[in-house]
Design a protein around this motif. Sequence first.
Motif, PDB file in Angstrom:
ATOM      1  N   GLY A  58       0.811  -1.210   0.000  1.00  0.00           N
ATOM      2  CA  GLY A  58       0.000   0.000   0.000  1.00  0.00           C
ATOM      3  C   GLY A  58       0.846   1.261   0.000  1.00  0.00           C
ATOM      4  N   ALA A  59       1.013   1.839   1.177  1.00  0.00           N
ATOM      5  CA  ALA A  59       1.676   3.139   1.318  1.00  0.00           C
ATOM      6  C   ALA A  59       3.110   3.146   0.800  1.00  0.00           C
ATOM      7  CB  ALA A  59       1.660   3.563   2.790  1.00  0.00           C
ATOM      8  N   ALA A  60       3.890   2.134   1.152  1.00  0.00           N
ATOM      9  CA  ALA A  60       5.297   2.115   0.725  1.00  0.00           C
ATOM     10  C   ALA A  60       5.426   1.893  -0.777  1.00  0.00           C
ATOM     11  CB  ALA A  60       6.072   1.037   1.490  1.00  0.00           C
ATOM     12  N   GLY A  61       4.554   1.080  -1.333  1.00  0.00           N
ATOM     13  CA  GLY A  61       4.605   0.809  -2.766  1.00  0.00           C
ATOM     14  C   GLY A  61       4.102   1.954  -3.621  1.00  0.00           C
ATOM     15  N   ALA A  62       3.264   2.818  -3.031  1.00  0.00           N
ATOM     16  CA  ALA A  62       2.678   3.918  -3.787  1.00  0.00           C
ATOM     17  C   ALA A  62       3.594   5.139  -3.894  1.00  0.00           C
ATOM     18  CB  ALA A  62       1.363   4.334  -3.140  1.00  0.00           C
ATOM     19  N   ARG A  63       4.668   5.166  -3.107  1.00  0.00           N
ATOM     20  CA  ARG A  63       5.551   6.348  -3.171  1.00  0.00           C
ATOM     21  C   ARG A  63       6.382   6.329  -4.447  1.00  0.00           C
ATOM     22  NH1 ARG A  63      10.828   5.009  -0.657  1.00  0.00           N
ATOM     23  NH2 ARG A  63      10.651   2.809  -0.197  1.00  0.00           N
ATOM     24  N   ARG A  64       6.882   7.466  -4.817  1.00  0.00           N
ATOM     25  CA  ARG A  64       7.674   7.614  -6.041  1.00  0.00           C
ATOM     26  C   ARG A  64       9.005   6.894  -5.907  1.00  0.00           C
ATOM     27  NH1 ARG A  64       4.990   7.830 -10.023  1.00  0.00           N
ATOM     28  NH2 ARG A  64       3.061   8.837  -9.552  1.00  0.00           N
ATOM     29  N   CYS A  65       9.443   6.280  -6.977  1.00  0.00           N
ATOM     30  CA  CYS A  65      10.708   5.550  -7.021  1.00  0.00           C
ATOM     31  C   CYS A  65      11.860   6.552  -6.940  1.00  0.00           C
ATOM     32  CB  CYS A  65      10.788   4.745  -8.316  1.00  0.00           C
ATOM     33  SG  CYS A  65      12.261   3.742  -8.442  1.00  0.00           S
ATOM     34  N   PRO A  66      12.842   6.354  -6.060  1.00  0.00           N
ATOM     35  CA  PRO A  66      13.952   7.297  -5.932  1.00  0.00           C
ATOM     36  C   PRO A  66      14.770   7.449  -7.218  1.00  0.00           C
ATOM     37  CG  PRO A  66      13.947   5.772  -4.088  1.00  0.00           C
ATOM     38  CD  PRO A  66      12.925   5.279  -5.071  1.00  0.00           C
ATOM     39  N   GLU A  67      14.929   6.380  -7.989  1.00  0.00           N
ATOM     40  CA  GLU A  67      15.738   6.462  -9.207  1.00  0.00           C
ATOM     41  C   GLU A  67      14.989   7.012 -10.413  1.00  0.00           C
ATOM     42  OE1 GLU A  67      16.277   2.938  -7.913  1.00  0.00           O
ATOM     43  OE2 GLU A  67      17.904   3.708  -6.713  1.00  0.00           O
ATOM     44  N   VAL A  73       7.286   2.864  -6.526  1.00  0.00           N
ATOM     45  CA  VAL A  73       8.136   1.760  -6.077  1.00  0.00           C
ATOM     46  C   VAL A  73       7.522   0.424  -6.486  1.00  0.00           C
ATOM     47  CG1 VAL A  73       9.029   0.590  -4.019  1.00  0.00           C
ATOM     48  CG2 VAL A  73       9.155   3.081  -4.187  1.00  0.00           C
ATOM     49  N   ALA A  74       6.204   0.300  -6.371  1.00  0.00           N
ATOM     50  CA  ALA A  74       5.528  -0.952  -6.756  1.00  0.00           C
ATOM     51  C   ALA A  74       5.699  -1.226  -8.244  1.00  0.00           C
ATOM     52  CB  ALA A  74       4.055  -0.888  -6.390  1.00  0.00           C
ATOM     53  N   GLU A  75       5.603  -0.198  -9.075  1.00  0.00           N
ATOM     54  CA  GLU A  75       5.786  -0.380 -10.514  1.00  0.00           C
ATOM     55  C   GLU A  75       7.229  -0.782 -10.834  1.00  0.00           C
ATOM     56  OE1 GLU A  75       2.466   2.907 -11.975  1.00  0.00           O
ATOM     57  OE2 GLU A  75       4.557   3.497 -11.748  1.00  0.00           O
ATOM     58  N   ALA A  76       8.183  -0.162 -10.156  1.00  0.00           N
ATOM     59  CA  ALA A  76       9.591  -0.511 -10.366  1.00  0.00           C
ATOM     60  C   ALA A  76       9.857  -1.947  -9.932  1.00  0.00           C
ATOM     61  CB  ALA A  76      10.500   0.454  -9.611  1.00  0.00           C
ATOM     62  N   PHE A  77       9.270  -2.353  -8.819  1.00  0.00           N
ATOM     63  CA  PHE A  77       9.451  -3.721  -8.333  1.00  0.00           C
ATOM     64  C   PHE A  77       8.850  -4.723  -9.314  1.00  0.00           C
ATOM     65  CE2 PHE A  77       8.151  -7.359  -5.679  1.00  0.00           C
ATOM     66  CZ  PHE A  77       9.390  -7.730  -5.208  1.00  0.00           C
ATOM     67  N   ALA A  78       7.663  -4.423  -9.846  1.00  0.00           N
ATOM     68  CA  ALA A  78       7.027  -5.317 -10.816  1.00  0.00           C
ATOM     69  C   ALA A  78       7.855  -5.445 -12.083  1.00  0.00           C
ATOM     70  CB  ALA A  78       5.624  -4.821 -11.147  1.00  0.00           C
ATOM     71  N   ALA A  79       8.421  -4.332 -12.551  1.00  0.00           N
ATOM     72  CA  ALA A  79       9.260  -4.369 -13.758  1.00  0.00           C
ATOM     73  C   ALA A  79      10.550  -5.142 -13.509  1.00  0.00           C
ATOM     74  CB  ALA A  79       9.572  -2.947 -14.201  1.00  0.00           C
ATOM     75  N   GLU A  80      11.057  -5.055 -12.289  1.00  0.00           N
ATOM     76  CA  GLU A  80      12.317  -5.723 -11.953  1.00  0.00           C
ATOM     77  C   GLU A  80      12.120  -7.205 -11.657  1.00  0.00           C
ATOM     78  OE1 GLU A  80      14.811  -4.923  -8.171  1.00  0.00           O
ATOM     79  OE2 GLU A  80      15.258  -3.310  -9.572  1.00  0.00           O
ATOM     80  N   ARG A  81      10.928  -7.577 -11.249  1.00  0.00           N
ATOM     81  CA  ARG A  81      10.649  -8.957 -10.825  1.00  0.00           C
ATOM     82  C   ARG A  81      11.030  -9.978 -11.905  1.00  0.00           C
ATOM     83  NH1 ARG A  81       5.204  -9.556  -8.211  1.00  0.00           N
ATOM     84  NH2 ARG A  81       6.431  -9.020  -6.403  1.00  0.00           N
ATOM     85  N   GLU A  82      10.748  -9.704 -13.159  1.00  0.00           N
ATOM     86  CA  GLU A  82      11.032 -10.673 -14.223  1.00  0.00           C
ATOM     87  C   GLU A  82      12.516 -10.826 -14.482  1.00  0.00           C
ATOM     88  OE1 GLU A  82      10.327  -8.036 -18.216  1.00  0.00           O
ATOM     89  OE2 GLU A  82       8.572  -8.533 -17.003  1.00  0.00           O
ATOM     90  N   ARG A  83      13.319  -9.905 -14.033  1.00  0.00           N
ATOM     91  CA  ARG A  83      14.759  -9.996 -14.214  1.00  0.00           C
ATOM     92  C   ARG A  83      15.373 -10.805 -13.107  1.00  0.00           C
ATOM     93  NH1 ARG A  83      14.790  -3.947 -14.955  1.00  0.00           N
ATOM     94  NH2 ARG A  83      13.809  -3.752 -16.952  1.00  0.00           N
TER      95      ARG A  83
END
Length: 83
Positions: A58-67, A73-83
């Motif tokens: 929820g809250a932690a995943g909804a914040r903007r990705c630092p990079e 953060v949730a979107e970045a994690f999902a994109a990274e998961r397949e790697r």
Amino acid sequence: LALAGHYRFEPRPVAVARGNEKGRVERAIRYVREAFFAGCAFADLDDLNAQAQAWCEGAAGARRCPEDASMTVAEAFAAERER
């Protein structure tokens, strides 16, 4: 070293207990302490884990990705998961 070679990063060891040398790692720990654990009450380890997972998704995943501020953060994690 094999892991670092595979993921193409350079490990940089730092001194023990020197938060000023660790930068982003130490800030991430402070973020969890202040944003999740502060005021958190839990009955047992299972309750704590359930609350932590809900907070991460929820809250932690909804914040903007630092990079890359264009994604969360949730979107970045999902994109990274397949790697």
